[in-house]
Design an enzyme around this catalytic site. Structure first.
Site, mmCIF file in Angstrom:
data_model
loop_
_atom_site.group_PDB
_atom_site.id
_atom_site.type_symbol
_atom_site.label_atom_id
_atom_site.label_comp_id
_atom_site.label_asym_id
_atom_site.label_seq_id
_atom_site.Cartn_x
_atom_site.Cartn_y
_atom_site.Cartn_z
ATOM 1 N N ARG A 42 -4.232 -5.304 4.427
ATOM 2 C CA ARG A 42 -2.787 -5.077 4.407
ATOM 3 C C ARG A 42 -2.505 -3.585 4.545
ATOM 4 N NH1 ARG A 42 -1.686 -8.056 -1.249
ATOM 5 N NH2 ARG A 42 -3.248 -6.495 -1.743
ATOM 6 N N GLU B 27 3.209 -11.654 -10.480
ATOM 7 C CA GLU B 27 2.780 -12.725 -9.578
ATOM 8 C C GLU B 27 3.849 -13.812 -9.578
ATOM 9 O OE1 GLU B 27 -0.033 -12.553 -7.724
ATOM 10 O OE2 GLU B 27 -0.398 -10.582 -8.590
ATOM 11 N N ARG C 239 1.683 -4.067 1.896
ATOM 12 C CA ARG C 239 1.550 -4.009 0.434
ATOM 13 C C ARG C 239 2.267 -2.740 0.018
ATOM 14 N NH1 ARG C 239 1.354 -3.630 -4.392
ATOM 15 N NH2 ARG C 239 -0.226 -4.488 -5.772
#
Length: 183
Positions: free
Chosen positions: A116, A82, A74
């Site tokens: 992540r 998105e 990330r």
């Protein structure tokens, strides 16, 4: 009696001075300690080891090959639209075209709540996280990178120049998009 009062007053003042000196010393120590840590982070050398990019999920998430193990990264300090959101595919494509089939260096900073690796990606000497904001493909994620004023400046300039997502009429920040989608 007056002499005793003066002596007590001097003693109280001496104690206050000691606490003030101690407090000032503590503040100076904390400023130096955290100032050095911030400077160390901002001037962090690019790691020597390189990784192959397996795929790009969206404009702020990639998967790399780490000695045969898949690691999801990330990107630190940014939030990209998105995929289903306006400019989401463009953001993903920009990142994909920039790092596809390239060996990248990664600074691993921490883990997020989804496991992540919060990371900074470098391609040669270029900070890809910063590039995403500079070129208008991601927002500065202020909530998670308050102290990173470079990102703030890059976003401001990208807005002024109407780069990337800032060319749209009213771009919606991804965190707002996600919040509205939940409703």
């Amino acid at each position: 009696v007056v002499a005793k009062k003066r002596k007590r007053k001097r003693k109280k003042n001496g104690i206050k001075k000691k606490y003030i000196v101690l407090l000032v010393g503590l503040v100076i120590f904390l400023i130096n300690f955290f100032g050095e840590k911030l400077e160390e982070y901002q001037n962090k050398k690019i790691p020597e080891k390189t990784y192959k990019v397996l795929y790009v999920s969206d404009g702020d998430t990639v998967v790399i090959d780490d000695n045969g193990e898949k690691r999801k990264l990330r990107l630190y300090g940014i939030d990209a639209p998105e995929k289903a959101q306006e400019y989401g595919l463009e953001s993903k494509e920009f990142l994909l075209n920039k790092i596809r089939n390239k060996n990248i260096s990664v600074s691993f900073l921490s883990k997020d709540r989804y496991g992540r690796d919060i990371s900074i990606i470098h391609l040669e000497n270029e900070n890809i996280n910063e590039l995403m904001v500079r070129e208008g493909y991601a927002w500065w994620y202020e909530e998670y990178a308050k102290d990173n004023l470079n990102y703030k400046e890059y976003q401001k300039k990208a807005k002024e120049e109407k780069k990337g997502l800032w060319s749209k009429q009213k771009p919606i920040a991804p965190w707002e998009y996600r919040k509205n989608k939940k409703k």
